[in-house]
Design a protein around this motif. Structure first.
Motif, PDB file in Angstrom:
ATOM      1  N   ARG A   1       0.926  -1.049  -0.221  1.00 39.02           N
ATOM      2  CA  ARG A   1       0.051  -0.246  -0.020  1.00 39.02           C
ATOM      3  C   ARG A   1       0.846   1.317   0.066  1.00 39.02           C
ATOM      4  O   ARG A   1       0.403   1.970  -0.592  1.00 39.02           O
ATOM      5  CB  ARG A   1      -1.295  -0.007   1.239  1.00 39.02           C
ATOM      6  N   GLU A   2       2.494   1.460   0.487  1.00 37.17           N
ATOM      7  CA  GLU A   2       2.169   2.596   1.001  1.00 37.17           C
ATOM      8  C   GLU A   2       3.408   2.682  -0.518  1.00 37.17           C
ATOM      9  O   GLU A   2       3.580   3.496  -0.615  1.00 37.17           O
ATOM     10  CB  GLU A   2       3.725   2.108   1.792  1.00 37.17           C
ATOM     11  N   THR A   3       3.356   1.075  -1.172  1.00 37.59           N
ATOM     12  CA  THR A   3       5.069   1.516  -2.658  1.00 37.59           C
ATOM     13  C   THR A   3       3.719   2.190  -3.584  1.00 37.59           C
ATOM     14  O   THR A   3       4.220   2.535  -4.661  1.00 37.59           O
ATOM     15  CB  THR A   3       5.257   0.373  -2.302  1.00 37.59           C
ATOM     16  N   TYR A   4       2.610   1.279  -3.618  1.00 34.68           N
ATOM     17  CA  TYR A   4       1.703   1.603  -4.752  1.00 34.68           C
ATOM     18  C   TYR A   4       2.393   3.114  -5.184  1.00 34.68           C
ATOM     19  O   TYR A   4       1.692   3.873  -5.960  1.00 34.68           O
ATOM     20  CB  TYR A   4       0.347   0.537  -4.671  1.00 34.68           C
ATOM     21  N   SER A   5       1.405   4.091  -4.105  1.00 35.61           N
ATOM     22  CA  SER A   5       1.774   5.558  -4.030  1.00 35.61           C
ATOM     23  C   SER A   5       2.815   6.333  -4.731  1.00 35.61           C
ATOM     24  O   SER A   5       2.826   7.218  -5.480  1.00 35.61           O
ATOM     25  CB  SER A   5       0.986   6.301  -2.750  1.00 35.61           C
ATOM     26  N   THR A   6       4.097   5.899  -4.600  1.00 39.55           N
ATOM     27  CA  THR A   6       5.346   5.914  -5.318  1.00 39.55           C
ATOM     28  C   THR A   6       5.234   5.448  -6.284  1.00 39.55           C
ATOM     29  O   THR A   6       5.916   6.207  -6.712  1.00 39.55           O
ATOM     30  CB  THR A   6       6.550   5.634  -4.145  1.00 39.55           C
ATOM     31  N   ASN A   7       5.083   4.312  -6.598  1.00 38.12           N
ATOM     32  CA  ASN A   7       5.226   3.647  -8.119  1.00 38.12           C
ATOM     33  C   ASN A   7       3.650   4.774  -8.585  1.00 38.12           C
ATOM     34  O   ASN A   7       3.653   4.407  -9.819  1.00 38.12           O
ATOM     35  CB  ASN A   7       4.419   2.744  -8.633  1.00 38.12           C
TER      36      ASN A   7
ATOM     37  N   THR B   1      10.843   3.167  -5.974  1.00 40.39           N
ATOM     38  CA  THR B   1       9.712   2.242  -5.087  1.00 40.39           C
ATOM     39  C   THR B   1      10.122   0.849  -5.035  1.00 40.39           C
ATOM     40  O   THR B   1       9.932   0.803  -3.771  1.00 40.39           O
ATOM     41  CB  THR B   1       8.854   1.072  -7.077  1.00 40.39           C
ATOM     42  N   ALA B   2      11.659   0.453  -4.854  1.00 42.49           N
ATOM     43  CA  ALA B   2      11.852  -0.514  -4.096  1.00 42.49           C
ATOM     44  C   ALA B   2      13.060  -0.350  -3.506  1.00 42.49           C
ATOM     45  O   ALA B   2      12.606  -0.576  -2.160  1.00 42.49           O
ATOM     46  CB  ALA B   2      13.217  -1.353  -5.293  1.00 42.49           C
ATOM     47  N   GLU B   3      13.095   0.984  -3.263  1.00 41.94           N
ATOM     48  CA  GLU B   3      13.840   1.299  -1.369  1.00 41.94           C
ATOM     49  C   GLU B   3      13.161   1.189   0.027  1.00 41.94           C
ATOM     50  O   GLU B   3      13.497   0.396   0.279  1.00 41.94           O
ATOM     51  CB  GLU B   3      15.094   2.478  -2.000  1.00 41.94           C
ATOM     52  N   PRO B   4      11.793   2.160  -0.115  1.00 39.90           N
ATOM     53  CA  PRO B   4      10.799   1.624   0.916  1.00 39.90           C
ATOM     54  C   PRO B   4      10.667   0.311   1.096  1.00 39.90           C
ATOM     55  O   PRO B   4      10.056  -0.387   2.339  1.00 39.90           O
ATOM     56  CB  PRO B   4       9.818   2.702   0.390  1.00 39.90           C
ATOM     57  N   ILE B   5      10.615  -0.442   0.014  1.00 41.83           N
ATOM     58  CA  ILE B   5      10.666  -1.693   0.056  1.00 41.83           C
ATOM     59  C   ILE B   5      11.074  -2.311   0.568  1.00 41.83           C
ATOM     60  O   ILE B   5      11.059  -3.465   2.093  1.00 41.83           O
ATOM     61  CB  ILE B   5       9.769  -2.897  -1.370  1.00 41.83           C
ATOM     62  N   LYS B   6      12.463  -2.807   0.875  1.00 44.32           N
ATOM     63  CA  LYS B   6      13.364  -3.060   1.334  1.00 44.32           C
ATOM     64  C   LYS B   6      13.556  -2.775   1.930  1.00 44.32           C
ATOM     65  O   LYS B   6      14.019  -3.728   3.456  1.00 44.32           O
ATOM     66  CB  LYS B   6      14.996  -2.232   0.434  1.00 44.32           C
ATOM     67  N   LYS B   7      13.729  -1.425   2.246  1.00 50.68           N
ATOM     68  CA  LYS B   7      13.649  -0.835   4.469  1.00 50.68           C
ATOM     69  C   LYS B   7      12.699  -1.784   4.908  1.00 50.68           C
ATOM     70  O   LYS B   7      12.700  -2.054   6.182  1.00 50.68           O
ATOM     71  CB  LYS B   7      13.250   0.515   4.257  1.00 50.68           C
ATOM     72  N   SER B   8      11.150  -1.423   4.693  1.00 48.26           N
ATOM     73  CA  SER B   8      10.070  -1.516   5.560  1.00 48.26           C
ATOM     74  C   SER B   8      11.160  -3.359   5.883  1.00 48.26           C
ATOM     75  O   SER B   8      10.238  -3.934   6.380  1.00 48.26           O
ATOM     76  CB  SER B   8       9.199  -1.966   4.379  1.00 48.26           C
TER      77      SER B   8
ATOM     78  N   VAL C   1      10.328  -5.098   9.833  1.00 46.04           N
ATOM     79  CA  VAL C   1       9.962  -6.480   9.920  1.00 46.04           C
ATOM     80  C   VAL C   1      10.564  -7.407  10.079  1.00 46.04           C
ATOM     81  O   VAL C   1       9.498  -7.970  10.872  1.00 46.04           O
ATOM     82  CB  VAL C   1       8.584  -6.146   8.794  1.00 46.04           C
ATOM     83  N   LEU C   2      11.686  -8.134   9.396  1.00 49.53           N
ATOM     84  CA  LEU C   2      11.602  -8.903   9.597  1.00 49.53           C
ATOM     85  C   LEU C   2      13.166  -8.994  10.732  1.00 49.53           C
ATOM     86  O   LEU C   2      13.481  -9.764  12.326  1.00 49.53           O
ATOM     87  CB  LEU C   2      12.981  -9.432   8.862  1.00 49.53           C
ATOM     88  N   GLN C   3      13.753  -8.134  11.103  1.00 51.16           N
ATOM     89  CA  GLN C   3      14.145  -7.192  12.225  1.00 51.16           C
ATOM     90  C   GLN C   3      13.873  -7.081  13.371  1.00 51.16           C
ATOM     91  O   GLN C   3      13.930  -8.624  14.352  1.00 51.16           O
ATOM     92  CB  GLN C   3      15.072  -5.400  12.416  1.00 51.16           C
ATOM     93  N   LYS C   4      12.463  -7.360  13.328  1.00 51.31           N
ATOM     94  CA  LYS C   4      11.523  -6.966  14.953  1.00 51.31           C
ATOM     95  C   LYS C   4      11.060  -8.260  14.671  1.00 51.31           C
ATOM     96  O   LYS C   4      10.876  -9.159  15.889  1.00 51.31           O
ATOM     97  CB  LYS C   4      10.229  -5.766  14.652  1.00 51.31           C
ATOM     98  N   ALA C   5      10.708  -9.436  13.548  1.00 50.88           N
ATOM     99  CA  ALA C   5       9.952 -10.727  13.925  1.00 50.88           C
ATOM    100  C   ALA C   5      11.027 -11.637  14.852  1.00 50.88           C
ATOM    101  O   ALA C   5      11.027 -12.470  15.493  1.00 50.88           O
ATOM    102  CB  ALA C   5       9.619 -10.889  12.801  1.00 50.88           C
TER     103      ALA C   5
END
Length: 161
Positions: A68-74, A145-152, A156-160
């Motif tokens: 959802r966050e990346t769709y607006s950027t894209n 588009t890819a940068e926010p996905i990688k960071k997110s 998320v995986l670091q928190k998990a």
């Protein structure tokens, strides 16, 4: 009283099936103590599984928010790219009309050939420049588009874990 002398009666759900245990298991543990150990291990595993399930559920919810966050950027990048394509198309159409107008003013075959050669060179240079602009814009959109996905995902995986 030592453990070797303890007798344990085990109830079997089948009628008339009584079992007595008086021998020790391998590891110097009485037979009746084993289910308690297994129960403790099983309870620990259930607690760990619940914790891991909660972490995965929270992470999957956050991962679902990433698109959802990346769709607006894209979408913004795609709109910018579309605007650039329309702008380029307008420039190319104007160039073609200019060429046709100049072509109508020619008087000889040598002027037509010279005008065509000049127009071909201009078209080639313009197309090269336009392709570079579109390539740079496409790279920018892909990176944004890819940068926010990688960071997110990393967050998320670091928190998990």
């Amino acid at each position: 009283m030592n453990d070797a002398n303890v007798k344990v009666k085990v109830n079997d759900p089948r009628p008339n099936a009584k079992v007595q245990a008086s021998e020790k298991q391998g590891f110097d543990m009485p037979l009746f103590a084993m289910p308690g150990i297994f129960r403790g291990i099983a309870e620990q595993n259930v607690v760990r599984a619940r914790d891991n399930f909660e972490k995965v559920r929270a992470a999957s919810g956050q991962i679902a928010d990433i698109p959802r966050e990346t769709y607006s950027t894209n979408a913004k990048g795609a709109a910018d790219y579309g605007v650039k394509v329309i702008e380029i198309s307008g420039c190319n159409a104007n160039s073609a009309f200019d060429f046709l107008t100049n072509l109508l003013d020619t008087r000889s075959l040598s002027e037509i050939i010279g005008l065509s050669a000049t127009q071909s060179r201009k078209n080639f240079e313009a197309a090269s420049a336009q392709n570079r602009e579109l390539w740079v814009l496409a790279q920018k959109v892909a990176t944004e588009t890819a940068e926010p996905i990688k960071k997110s995902f990393a967050r998320v995986l670091q928190k998990a874990s």
